[in-house]
Design a protein around this motif. Structure first.
Motif, mmCIF file in Angstrom:
data_model
loop_
_atom_site.group_PDB
_atom_site.id
_atom_site.type_symbol
_atom_site.label_atom_id
_atom_site.label_comp_id
_atom_site.label_asym_id
_atom_site.label_seq_id
_atom_site.Cartn_x
_atom_site.Cartn_y
_atom_site.Cartn_z
ATOM 1 N N ALA A 173 0.745 -1.141 0.083
ATOM 2 C CA ALA A 173 0.049 -0.054 0.008
ATOM 3 C C ALA A 173 0.895 1.107 0.077
ATOM 4 O O ALA A 173 0.282 2.328 -0.843
ATOM 5 C CB ALA A 173 -1.027 -0.042 1.231
ATOM 6 N N GLN A 174 1.910 1.241 0.824
ATOM 7 C CA GLN A 174 2.977 2.424 0.806
ATOM 8 C C GLN A 174 3.552 2.542 -0.498
ATOM 9 O O GLN A 174 3.673 3.790 -1.124
ATOM 10 C CB GLN A 174 3.961 2.225 1.817
ATOM 11 C CG GLN A 174 4.745 3.244 1.934
ATOM 12 C CD GLN A 174 4.329 4.558 2.218
ATOM 13 O OE1 GLN A 174 3.630 4.552 3.514
ATOM 14 N NE2 GLN A 174 4.349 5.546 1.626
ATOM 15 N N LEU A 175 3.934 1.408 -1.379
ATOM 16 C CA LEU A 175 4.302 1.386 -2.577
ATOM 17 C C LEU A 175 3.524 1.930 -3.400
ATOM 18 O O LEU A 175 3.677 2.921 -4.537
ATOM 19 C CB LEU A 175 4.844 0.008 -2.988
ATOM 20 C CG LEU A 175 5.693 0.100 -4.351
ATOM 21 C CD1 LEU A 175 6.875 0.759 -4.231
ATOM 22 C CD2 LEU A 175 6.046 -1.543 -4.679
ATOM 23 N N ASN A 176 2.290 1.650 -3.397
ATOM 24 C CA ASN A 176 1.305 2.055 -4.516
ATOM 25 C C ASN A 176 0.980 3.749 -4.281
ATOM 26 O O ASN A 176 1.064 4.465 -5.274
ATOM 27 C CB ASN A 176 -0.017 1.468 -4.237
ATOM 28 C CG ASN A 176 -0.025 0.107 -4.845
ATOM 29 O OD1 ASN A 176 0.836 -0.451 -5.508
ATOM 30 N ND2 ASN A 176 -1.102 -0.728 -4.332
ATOM 31 N N LEU A 177 1.136 4.107 -2.893
ATOM 32 C CA LEU A 177 1.167 5.487 -2.755
ATOM 33 C C LEU A 177 2.318 6.367 -3.277
ATOM 34 O O LEU A 177 1.911 7.219 -3.822
ATOM 35 C CB LEU A 177 1.028 5.823 -1.109
ATOM 36 C CG LEU A 177 0.873 7.113 -0.761
ATOM 37 C CD1 LEU A 177 -0.319 7.753 -1.530
ATOM 38 C CD2 LEU A 177 0.738 7.327 0.609
ATOM 39 N N ASP A 178 3.360 5.669 -3.237
ATOM 40 C CA ASP A 178 4.565 6.383 -3.510
ATOM 41 C C ASP A 178 4.493 6.301 -5.304
ATOM 42 O O ASP A 178 5.035 7.322 -5.903
ATOM 43 C CB ASP A 178 5.727 5.682 -3.322
ATOM 44 C CG ASP A 178 6.027 5.700 -1.966
ATOM 45 O OD1 ASP A 178 5.474 6.448 -1.233
ATOM 46 O OD2 ASP A 178 6.793 4.796 -1.576
#
Length: 343
Positions: A173-178
């Motif tokens: 989820a953090q990667l998708n936000l990035d």
């Protein structure tokens, strides 16, 4: 009439094989004045030029195209609506510079959900571990059956696996936000934005190209060498990067752009009998653009001693070239020469 005189200590013939400079000869014949019929005319005057070897570099010319050392096509890694475009068409951008923003709110919400699931999984894992610790103590006191202890071990393992899964979900989820914030992977000149604010994009194999970046501080000049040129120019050179390259554009004159030979392909194309070559050159002002047609001059790695003679010192006998060489007896001798490729 003119002739040339080489230095007595060392005479070098002008030939392509010996890598010598062009030796040229010009006859300067003066019309004699009217003399009596029974008086022989004086011998023609000959201008003699003494020459000595000078170090020169051989050059060959090829045609090719300029290409970017680095290039990148920007595609979305997550789906969503383009919220911002943060650059201008044709702008020079730096690696890491923000370029596009895909609406981050759905990805922020997904990250919060993943963090909540992780907190729950961590709590379950801690409870399962505490139960396992108590089961171990009771088993030592022989107050519970072995099957109950095994169940506690299994429950703790499952809880730990669920915690690891929740941690991975948070990382994704953090990667998708990035990924919702698209930045430049390399420095260079960027194209126009192919999709603008308000357009919805989909990630995946069929994701659209948002923009392209081509590095423009250094460029490749790509061309092909025939097999004969490869043997003559390259194979005898231990370091091909010592071979200088001068690049001129289609209608350009002057000193050109300086570079050096960078690499050769690992095989000769049997259909064309050529091998792909690549030179690299600096482009500090950004005047060169990938795709431009270029005239490429490739120089020998080392300079070779050669005789350099003015153009007027050449004589032509049908298809042959010749010079007059003055020997030690002050006699001009006819000598055929082959013009070299020094320039």
């Amino acid at each position: 009439m003119q002739a040339i005189k080489t230095t007595p200590q060392k005479t070098i013939g002008v030939s392509l094989g010996a890598a010598l400079a062009i030796a040229l000869l010009v006859w300067c014949t003066h019309q004699p004045k009217a003399v009596a019929a029974n008086v022989a005319p004086p011998p023609p005057a000959v201008e003699v030029v003494e020459i000595t070897p000078v170090p020169l570099r051989s050059w060959a010319e090829f045609s090719g195209r300029l290409s970017a050392v680095e290039s990148a096509s920007l595609k979305p890694q997550v789906s969503g609506v383009i919220q911002k475009v943060l650059f201008s068409e044709g702008q020079d951008v730096k690696a890491g510079q923000a370029l596009f923003v895909i609406d981050p709110r759905p990805h922020e919400a997904a990250l919060l959900q993943s963090k909540a699931r992780l907190a729950s999984a961590q709590s379950q894992a801690k409870l399962a571990q505490d139960e396992l610790t108590r089961a171990q103590q009771l088993l030592k006191q022989k107050l519970i059956a072995g099957s109950l202890y095994d169940a506690s071990v299994n429950a703790a393992s499952v809880a730990q696996a669920q915690q690891n899964e929740a941690q991975a979900a948070v990382a994704q989820a953090q990667l998708n936000l990035d990924y919702a914030h698209i930045s430049a992977p390399i420095s260079g000149r960027i194209s126009r934005a192919e999709l603008t604010v308000g357009n919805t994009v989909e990630a995946g194999a069929n994701a659209p190209v948002l923009a392209r970046i081509a590095a423009n501080k250094t460029l490749y000049a790509e061309f092909t060498l025939d097999e004969a040129s490869l043997i003559k120019w390259v194979n005898k050179t231990s370091d091909i990067r010592a071979m200088p390259v001068v690049v001129h554009l289609a209608s350009e004159k002057g000193d050109g752009y300086q570079g050096h030979l960078e690499s050769l392909d690992n095989h000769i194309d049997s259909a064309t009998g050529t091998i792909r070559a690549r030179a690299i050159l600096d482009n500090p002002k950004g005047e060169l653009i990938p795709g431009m047609f270029a005239h490429i001059r490739l120089g020998s790695a080392q300079e070779t001693p050669a005789l350099l003679i003015p153009d007027k010192a050449i004589g032509t006998n049908q298809s042959k070239k010749f010079v007059l060489v003055v020997d030690n007896k002050n006699i001009a001798n006819y000598r055929e020469v082959t013009l070299g490729d020094f320039y």
